[in-house]
Design an enzyme around this catalytic site. Structure first.
Site, mmCIF file in Angstrom:
data_model
loop_
_atom_site.group_PDB
_atom_site.id
_atom_site.type_symbol
_atom_site.label_atom_id
_atom_site.label_comp_id
_atom_site.label_asym_id
_atom_site.label_seq_id
_atom_site.Cartn_x
_atom_site.Cartn_y
_atom_site.Cartn_z
ATOM 1 N N GLY A 5 8.528 0.947 21.565
ATOM 2 C CA GLY A 5 8.409 -0.394 20.991
ATOM 3 C C GLY A 5 7.637 -0.417 19.692
ATOM 4 N N GLY B 242 9.302 -1.335 2.379
ATOM 5 C CA GLY B 242 8.645 -1.198 3.680
ATOM 6 C C GLY B 242 9.376 -0.284 4.640
ATOM 7 C CE LYS C 239 -0.934 0.026 4.988
ATOM 8 N NZ LYS C 239 -0.522 1.347 5.426
ATOM 9 C CE LYS D 293 21.123 1.254 12.059
ATOM 10 N NZ LYS D 293 19.830 0.766 12.581
ATOM 11 N N GLY E 122 11.680 5.983 26.131
ATOM 12 C CA GLY E 122 11.974 4.615 25.702
ATOM 13 C C GLY E 122 13.415 4.290 25.998
ATOM 14 C CG HIS F 68 47.759 -8.234 11.909
ATOM 15 N ND1 HIS F 68 47.366 -8.010 13.212
ATOM 16 C CD2 HIS F 68 48.859 -7.453 11.699
ATOM 17 C CE1 HIS F 68 48.195 -7.156 13.776
ATOM 18 N NE2 HIS F 68 49.109 -6.794 12.881
ATOM 19 C CE1 TYR G 275 16.733 -1.186 16.547
ATOM 20 C CE2 TYR G 275 15.541 -2.644 18.020
ATOM 21 C CZ TYR G 275 15.715 -2.087 16.769
ATOM 22 O OH TYR G 275 14.859 -2.435 15.751
#
Ligand code: FAD
Length: 455
Positions: A261, A43, A38, A54, A179, A428, A182
């Site tokens: 949440g 999404g 829709k 990010k 809240g 390394h 995360y």
């Protein structure tokens, strides 16, 4: 969009990361697939959550590091932020991905339908464009929406949800985030790095369910950024300028971000016209084969409950298509790694809690060459292994932990031992060596950290 078929093998409702992956995999398996969305392809994750957050975190880190690198001999004067350019970058990144999803759907022969879908029965969808669509099987991938908090109704200017907080085209002087998960940590940290005065109102503590060793590091960094964390009191009201707390204190703030949440998104789906049942929190009930209580209808991603993470939805998208295609029976992944894009990042795969039969070994980044060179020594890697050395859990608190945790997830899925990781050559100097070092310590052969004299 081509002409809409009257009946399809598979109708997928919701084109978030779970839904569009389902559609592509099902089309690869030869099914005739319609994907109904829709709003936007990709999404929440691609358009409002994972990707914009990010992008914004990287911009904030770049700005902050540019203005805080004197110890490396870098002095930048008059650094400034163009909030409009920042906004444009985020939108462009999401658009590129949305277009990419459209291209992939088209190339794979998936019929994308821009409409809201409502179940009329266990084999028919009503579409908001007036058409109806019959299906042999359907997958619900309608995701989640921000949870609401009584007394703090979203008004999109002063009391906002995470989507709006990530889509501001200006940098607020101050924000109060209600809240402690995360989302609160990621949004709070990034705005603090851009110069916003950030307050976090947390009922108990931030990230209270996570390993305390990790959280102490994160909280210290948040405090160093000037973030004020209020614990033990509840938000009561906001008059547009001041947020009142239950302990009588108040916080002067320009904006309130409600981040309490995510709730399953099932409204308007017409599930009452099917046999699909919800659990007591409103998530769709599924069995191990991702099938709902209606034998024609499957469900994946956020709408079926924890963990509410994009990579879980993506994997379930592939798996559900293969179950419907008859080449797999169940969703049987052992671990879903989780990542907090805090400063530094926290990534966890499996269980790292200390318990009988499990040995947890920790390697500190203060002993790692890469971390010393980059001044990122605040962190560690923990490995939990059973009596046979089989890796059961890994926690990484480090720059790039989000990338490194994939090795741990692979190890756990394959039943690898700490010795397998220790004897694998890691390049390394990289952060990934910390995983190897922790594994070496776990098998009793530590190299770059001295855990105490052997007698
Ligand atoms: C701020 C924030 C940051 C996040 N960052 C990360 C991260 O870094 N990594 C991570 O793994 N996860 C992250 N997440 C979680 C992640 O966004 C979700 O887990 C993921 O989007 C779930 O995907 P999904 O396919 O289940 O649903 P969604 O992405 O929610 O997509 C569902 C789609 O269904 C559509 N839809 C709903 N109802 C209908 C209907 N009736 N008809 C047609 N279409 C409908 C919606 O429009 C939507 O496009 C973050 C979440 C937040 C809030």
């Amino acid at each position: 969009m081509g002409s809409i078929p009257e009946e399809v093998d598979l109708a997928v409702v919701g084109a978030g990361v779970g839904g569009y992956v389902t559609a592509i995999r099902a089309a690869e398996l030869g099914m005739n697939v319609a994907l109904v969305e829709k709003e936007k392809l990709g999404g929440n994750c691609l358009n409002y959550a994972c990707i914009p957050s990010k992008a914004l975190i990287n911009i904030a880190n770049t700005f902050y590091n540019t203005t805080h690198s004197q110890k490396f001999g870098i002095f930048v004067e008059n650094a400034r932020i163009d909030a409009k350019a920042m906004y444009d970058w985020r939108i462009a990144a999401s658009k590129k991905l949305e277009d990419g999803v459209g291209f992939l759907c088209k190339s794979n022969g998936v019929e994308v339908i821009k409409a809201e879908a409502t179940f009329l029965s266990s084999d028919t969808l009503q579409l908001s464009n007036g058409m109806s669509l019959k299906f042999k099987k359907a997958v619900i991938a309608t995701g989640s929406i921000p949870s609401r908090l009584d007394g703090f109704e979203f008004d999109s200017t002063k009391i906002i949800d995470y989507k709006k907080a990530l889509m501001l085209d200006y940098i607020p002087n101050s924000i109060a985030i209600i809240g402690a998960g995360y989302v609160a940590v990621e949004i709070g940290t990034l705005y603090a790095k851009l110069g916003t005065k950030v307050h976090i109102v947390a009922r108990s503590d931030v990230l209270s369910k996570f390993d305390r060793d990790a959280i102490e590091i994160i909280k210290k960094n948040m405090q160093n950024l000037g973030i004020k964390i209020y614990t033990g009191s509840l938000p009561v009201s906001f008059d547009g300028k001041s947020l009142k707390l239950s302990d009588g204190n108040s916080i002067d703030t320009e904006l309130v971000v409600v981040a309490v949440g995510l709730s399953p998104y099932t409204s308007g789906l017409g599930l009452e016209n099917t046999k699909v049942e919800l659990d007591d929190k409103g998530f769709i009930k599924v069995d191990s084969g991702l099938r709902t209580t209606d034998s024609n209808i499957f469900a994946i991603g956020d709408v079926i409950g924890a963990p509410l993470l994009a990579h879980k939805a993506i994997r379930q998208g592939v798996v559900v298509a293969e179950i419907i295609g008859g080449i797999r029976k169940s969703y049987d992944n052992i671990v879903v790694p989780s990542v907090i894009f805090s400063d530094p990042e926290i990534a966890i795969a499996g269980d790292i809690s200390e318990k009988e039969g499990i040995k947890v070994t920790k390697f500190p980044l203060s002993a790692l060459g890469r971390s010393i060179a980059l001044d990122t020594t605040n962190g560690f890697v923990k490995i939990a292994a059973d009596q046979n050395g089989v890796v059961k859990g890994v926690e990484i608190v480090s720059e790039d932990a989000s990338d490194m945790i994939a090795e741990a997830a692979l190890a756990i899925e394959m039943g690898a031992t700490a010795e397998d990781i220790a004897s694998t050559i890691h390049p390394h100097p990289t952060y990934s060596e910390a995983v190897q070092e922790a594994a070496e310590a776990a098998i009793g052969n530590p190299i770059h950290f001295f855990y105490g004299k052997k007698v």
